[in-house]
Each structure stands twice: as structure tokens, then as C-alpha cells.
Scaffold this active site. Structure first.
Site, short mmCIF file in Angstrom:
data_model
loop_
_atom_site.label_atom_id
_atom_site.label_comp_id
_atom_site.label_asym_id
_atom_site.label_seq_id
_atom_site.Cartn_x
_atom_site.Cartn_y
_atom_site.Cartn_z
N LYS A 79 0.84 -1.19 0.00
CA LYS A 79 0.00 0.00 0.00
C LYS A 79 0.88 1.25 0.00
O LYS A 79 1.96 1.27 0.60
CB LYS A 79 -0.90 -0.03 1.24
CG LYS A 79 -1.98 1.05 1.27
CD LYS A 79 -2.88 0.87 2.50
CE LYS A 79 -3.97 1.93 2.55
NZ LYS A 79 -4.85 1.76 3.72
N SER A 154 -9.83 1.86 2.83
CA SER A 154 -8.95 2.67 2.00
C SER A 154 -7.93 1.83 1.21
O SER A 154 -7.30 2.33 0.27
CB SER A 154 -8.18 3.67 2.87
OG SER A 154 -7.37 2.99 3.82
N SER A 178 -10.22 -0.75 6.92
CA SER A 178 -9.62 -0.52 5.60
C SER A 178 -8.90 -1.71 5.00
O SER A 178 -8.44 -1.65 3.86
CB SER A 178 -8.65 0.67 5.67
OG SER A 178 -9.37 1.87 5.83
#
Length: 476
Positions: A79, A154, A178
Site C-alpha cells: 500500500k 482505503s 480498511s
């Protein structure tokens, strides 16, 4: 050679590498070809690293030496808010334009030591603020099962690359769901570890008391492998805790599993999600586990508590992005105008919204009314969970109240977007661990959309999640 990477897991890939069915370079090349084919439509990767082949060659030498860790040569994605030394990291925000990490996050360092191959950095909501990746400065990530729908957030990019076989596994971060929410939307396994089990050193902070790094994978066994590689106390993060800090009660063959009282009375719960949850509970019962109702009286306040504490911590953590030290800089007539212009242009609407809310709830006259009260209720929620886990081994809920929603469907309604986290937020507020498992599908517009089943366990009891999850998915 041609590899069918859609059927690979970390365990099967590691076995193939050691049997010399294929090399680390061939494995990496297969993923690079898949990424080139699929990512333009998916927008899941923000960058593919130029040295993937060189990483694979180095991993192959380690494998050939006969002393390689199990993750050696395994292609992973990271990420965009987890630092890897010498590589760009933007947290999907314009304000970090051109920023290159000066050091490794502890998670990245441990994976490097294990010989993993980093394919690239994945798209996300800006500074991890969102549930759909629609808040990314670089565009939304489309769902692998229906390109008209979101992949969640997210960590939407990290979920999508695993679901679409553009990485064998990936790392994300979970502040209020997330990891688990996009895992549910994309049909993969997503683990949110106990707060303090995985170092946050090198993770760009959104809400420091809630953020936690965790893995996405195709199987529970693979998620466990990644977790074992990155967990542990870290001198660079004072919030990390050693294994001995948690309960050491032995794992039971048949467990007592709780369903929060009134869980299915939540407004807006999709009918297919309800039916899938009931079928999943019946499956656990058929496996010999005892199912009971469990009272969690303060659980209903979790979302309200979360959306006071998170903006407060956001307003503090994002104050460092001022255009002076790194990232975007805009020239104004004076220093204060530099700040205004840089932050106004660098941050997207959701980041600005949360900074404003957080500054408000921390301001004189409102601090006691909002922030202090939220912290007090947070302690009551933690106490609820502690008492519940004295009576049950695990708690189950749906992961999300609906399947993946359409791109743009909730974009102009922040409250509707926040409600997408209603089942996942409590684990972060309570500091416990949770996992989302693919548990079925719902048909929407002729497309089969994944549904997720969430299992929660007490602090440090990831072993319970892994044991229940493997049996639930038939991995053993």
C-alpha cells in the site's frame, strides 16, 4: 514458460520454487505480464517497481542456497502509505508529490529479510481516509468482479491486486476496516491484527491509536504466513507489544462463538448480506461450535466514537504536511499564505473535511464535549469486548452491510460512506483483532459480487481467527 498464477497461493508457489517447477524470475515475469494486461482497467497499482526482475534474481540465489525463508521469491504489493527505502510514497495525495522514502518501514524491512519480491505500490484513499478509493488523488480502483463498482477502501488497491491475481499477497493498513472491508468487496482474505502486534514504524500516520498494518491473501494460511513474518515488538514503535503480553489460553477444538445482540436490526442491512451471514453462522454450528448471543451494550456508539477520535488525530498528524520539509510547495505572498495554498491544493476534499472536524473537536470549549467524551466511551467499548471474550472465544458479524456499491453512489454523501464501516470500526476502537473471509456472493446487475464474513477475537488471539478461518474455508 506459462504459469497459471490465478490458482497459486503462497504455499503452492513456495513449493513450486523449491521443486524448481519454475524460477523466481519466471514467477515475477508472470505477474508483470498480468499487471500489464489488467491494471489499466483496474487502476490498482500507482507504480510498478523497475527492479522487480533484479529482486527476483536475488531471491532465486537465496532459494538455490537451500536456506531460504518461505516467502523468498514471493511477489507482493505494498500500500502506498507503507515506506520502502528509496521508493516513492505518496499516500495517494498530491501533497506528497515526488516524495521518496528515506528509510524502510519495519514491515517492509522484515519482508525484505524474508526474501519477498516487491512488485509495486497500490492505490488507496488519500491518507487512508475513505471506504472506496474514490478519495485517491490518482483515481478510483475498479472492482475485479464489476468495473462499475468500487473495490472498497482505503486499501482498495491492495485488495484488488490479490483478487485479480496481480500479486500473490499484499499489505494494507486498517484504521476502521480498511483491510477487512475491501477484502469483503473483492472476495479475498483480509486480516486486521491486534493493535500493537505489528509495528507502525514507517506507516504514514492517519489515526495513530487505531492504525494497524495487515495482509491480504487468497487463503487464511497465506495471511497467517505474512502475519508471522511482520509481527513482533519493535524498538522503533513504543506501542508494539510482545506475544507474552496477551492471553495464553490454549486453543479449543470446538469454540463458543458470540453474535452481538441486536446485530441484525441495524438499518440498511442488505437482505443478501443477512442471508449469507445466517448461512455462515449455520456452517460454524454444523462444524460443532456453540453459537450464543452476547451483550455488547456500548457497541452501537463505536461509529460515533470513531468519527470523533479519527478527525482529531488526523488534524494533528497531517499538520506536518506544510510544504516546507517535503512534498508539494506553493508560493504565496508570505509564509502563512504558503501554508494555505499548499494545504488547500495538496489535500483533497475528504482530508480537508477531517482536518477541519478534528481541529474543531480539539479546540477550546469543545474538547471536553466531544474528544474527551469519545475517549471515555472508547474505554467502555474496550471493557465490553474484554467482558464478552471472557464468555466467548470469538464474535462474528457480516463484514459490510452491503456488497460493493457503484462508483459515485456515495461520493456526495459522507455519512452514507461512513456507515459502510459500521461492522468493522468496533475492532479498531476496541484494539482487538479481526479477519474477513469470503463467504458467498450476491447477484447485482448480472454480476456475482463477493460477500464477507467477519470473525473477531480478543487482543492477541489471531490464532483463534486462523483456526476458525481455515476450517470455515475448508483449508484443513
Amino acid at each position: 514458460m506459462s504459469l497459471d498464477i490465478t490458482k497459486l497461493t503462497i504455499k503452492s508457489a513456495a513449493e513450486g520454487l523449491r521443486k524448481k517447477d519454475f524460477s523466481a524470475c519466471e514467477l515475477a515475469e508472470s505477474y508483470l505480464e498480468r499487471i500489464e494486461e489488467r491494471n489499466p482497467e483496474r487502476n490498482a497499482y500507482l507504480e510498478i517497481f523497475e527492479d522487480v526482475r533484479a529482486q527476483a534474481e536475488a531471491a532465486q540465489k537465496t532459494i538455490d542456497s537451500g536456506a531460504a525463508p518461505l516467502l523468498a521469491g514471493i511477489p507482493l504489493a505494498m500500500k502506498d502509505n507503507i515506506l520502502i527505502k528509496g521508493r516513492r510514497a505518496s499516500s495517494a495525495s498530491k501533497i506528497l508529490e515526488g516524495y521518496t522514502a528515506a528509510y524502510d518501514s519495519t514491515a517492509a524491512k522484515k519482508l525484505k529479510e524474508a526474501g519477498a519480491v516487491f512488485l509495486g505500490r497500490t492505490n488507496m484513499d488519500e491518507f487512508a481516509m475513505g471506504s472506496s478509493t474514490e478519495n485517491s488523488a490518482f483515481g478510483v480502483v475498479t472492482n475485479p468482479h464489476d468495473v462499475s463498482r468500487v473495490s472498497g477502501g482505503s486499501s482498495g488497491g491492495s485488495a484488488a491486486v490479490v483478487a485479480d491475481s496481480m500479486a500473490l499477497a499484499s499489505l494494507g493498513s486498517d484504521t476502521g476496516g480498511s483491510i477487512r472491508q475491501p477484502a469483503s468487496f473483492c472476495g479475498v482474505v483480509g486480516l486486521k491484527p491486534t493493535y500493537g502486534r505489528v509495528s507502525r514504524y514507517g506507516l504514514m500516520a492517519m489515526a495513530s491509536s487505531l492504525d494497524q498494518i495487515g495482509p491480504f491473501a487468497k487463503t487464511v494460511s497465506d495471511a497467517e504466513l505474512i502475519f508471522d513474518a511482520i509481527k513482533g515488538a519493535d524498538s522503533m514503535d513504543s506501542t508494539t507489544l510482545p506475544q507474552g503480553a496477551f492471553s495464553a489460553r490454549p486453543l479449543k477444538e470446538k469454540m463458543r462463538i458470540g453474535i452481538p445482540e441486536g446485530l441484525l436490526d441495524i438499518p440498511g442491512l442488505d437482505g443478501d448480506v443477512r442471508a449469507n451471514f445466517e448461512a455462515s453462522v449455520a456452517k460454524l454450528k454444523a462444524q460443532g461450535h456453540e453459537i450464543v448471543d452476547v451483550p455488547l451494550p456500548y457497541l452501537k456508539y463505536s461509529l460515533a466514537v470513531y468519527y470523533v477520535i479519527v478527525p482529531a488525530e488526523v488534524s494533528s498528524n497531517l499538520a506536518r504536511f506544510d510544504g516546507v520539509k517535503y512534498g508539494l510547495h506553493k508560493d504565496g505572498a508570505n509564509l502563512i499564505e504558503d501554508y494555505f495554498l499548499t494545504r488547500g491544493e495538496g489535500f483533497g476534499p475528504e482530508a480537508r473535511r477531517r482536518i477541519l472536524l478534528g481541529t474543531y473537536v480539539l479546540s477550546s470549549g469543545y474538547y471536553d464535549a466531544y474528544y474527551n467524551k469519545a475517549v471515555a466511551v472508547r474505554r467502555l467499548i474496550e471493557k465490553d469486548f474484554a467482558q464478552a471474550f471472557e464468555a466467548v472465544d470469538a464474535i462474528v458479524t457480516p463484514t459490510t452491510p452491503s456488497p460493493a456499491f457503484k462508483i459515485g453512489e456515495k461520493a456526495n454523501d459522507p455519512m452514507a460512506m461512513y456507515l459502510a464501516d459500521i461492522f468493522t470500526v468496533p475492532a479498531n476502537v476496541g484494539g482487538i483483532c479481526g479477519i474477513s473471509l469470503p463467504s458467498g456472493e450476491a447477484v447485482r446487475d448480472g454480476k456475482n459480487l463477493p460477500l464477507g464474513f467477519q470473525i473477531l477475537a480478543g487482543a492477541g488471539r489471531e490464532d483463534i481467527l486462523f483456526a476458525l478461518g481455515k476450517k470455515f474455508l475448508g483449508e484443513e
